[in-house]
Enzyme design. Structure first.
Site, short mmCIF file in Angstrom:
data_model
loop_
_atom_site.label_atom_id
_atom_site.label_comp_id
_atom_site.label_asym_id
_atom_site.label_seq_id
_atom_site.Cartn_x
_atom_site.Cartn_y
_atom_site.Cartn_z
NE ARG A 264 -3.57 2.00 2.94
CZ ARG A 264 -4.77 2.41 2.50
NH1 ARG A 264 -5.40 1.71 1.57
NH2 ARG A 264 -5.33 3.50 2.98
CB ILE B 285 -5.71 5.80 -1.12
CG1 ILE B 285 -5.58 4.27 -1.06
CG2 ILE B 285 -4.95 6.41 0.03
CD1 ILE B 285 -4.11 3.79 -1.14
CB SER B 286 -10.84 3.38 0.34
OG SER B 286 -11.47 3.90 -0.80
CD GLN B 287 -11.48 2.48 7.54
OE1 GLN B 287 -12.56 2.77 7.01
NE2 GLN B 287 -11.38 2.14 8.79
N PRO B 288 -7.93 0.95 4.53
CG PRO B 288 -5.81 0.50 5.41
CD PRO B 288 -6.89 1.54 5.38
#
Ligand code: SAH
Length: 226
Positions: free
Chosen positions: A48, A74-77
């Site tokens: 990431r 970028i979205s939360q994992p």
């Protein structure tokens, strides 16, 4: 020096973020409701930190979204893992993503499917996602600069479709480009605080079944200027 210590040192030199990534998987993903082992494995593998701006690398494995420029994130994992699980992916499947952003979600999907097509409306983001994916060897992902509302008719139909930007309603063109037996997952809602994750199933006889899921917060899916 014993062999185990040497091995860990070599690993850390090869990827200084390996232990942060392991902690992310353990604390944010496997400990919540992501149970699909293949998804967990993909989250373990995809670096990431390579998909976030260099000055934010140390936060790459934290439990929240991060800015990637052009007002996008970028979205939360956890959300990446959850949506990947909701898609029920498998070998041989072809996936369309709307909102390539950094390319991270596409990289995760590429470990779970045969081929990923991803569309991004912001040209410089499309270009940098393409470069990052190429540099890291994700050769089964194709990035297009364009308007996701139109889908990718030349490559349709798709087994799975994932939206990572929120439309008011799921665009009809995307439902059309879904194969019978296929699934589409999307954050849907007119205002940021009324969005929810929606799953649309197209049955083998072409009927549409819609299920509502958890509340989420995504950037809006935009239309290009007229
Ligand atoms: N999946 C991305 C994060 C997505 S953020 C990642 O893993 O990093 C949402 C993205 O959707 C933004 O980059 C935004 O520019 C893009 N977007 C918004 N509207 C769009 C549209 N109509 N077509 C394609 N992309 C769109």
């Amino acid at each position: 020096m014993n062999a185990v210590v040497l091995c860990c040192l070599l690993q850390a030199a090869a990827d200084p973020y390996a232990s942060a990534r392991e902690a992310m998987v353990r604390e944010q993903i496997a400990s919540r409701d992501v149970t699909d082992r293949v998804v967990i494995q993909a989250m373990r593998q995809v670096p990431r930190h390579e998909f976030v701006p260099p000055e934010l690398r140390d936060q790459a494995y934290a439990d929240h979204p991060l800015p990637i420029g052009h007002g996008q994130t970028i979205s939360q994992p956890y959300i990446v893992a959850l949506m990947s699980q909701m898609l029920k992916l498998g070998p041989g499947l072809r996936v369309l993503e709307i909102g390539a952003g950094s390319g991270y979600q596409a990289a995760v999907l590429s470990r779970l499917a045969a081929k990923v097509y991803t569309i991004e409306i912001v040209a410089p983001l499309a270009e940098s996602a393409r470069q990052t994916l190429k540099r890291l060897g994700y050769h089964n992902v194709e990035v297009r600069h364009g308007n996701g509302y139109l889908g990718w008719p030349e490559q349709a139909p798709f087994d799975r479709i994932l939206l990572t930007a929120a439309p008011r309603e799921v665009p009809a063109a995307l439902i059309e480009q879904l194969k019978p037996g296929g699934l589409l997952v999307a954050p849907v809602g007119g205002t940021p605080f009324s969005q929810e994750l929606v799953t649309i199933e197209k049955t083998l006889d072409g009927k549409i079944r819609r299920r509502r899921g958890i509340p989420v917060l995504f950037v809006p899916m935009v239309s290009p200027p007229e």
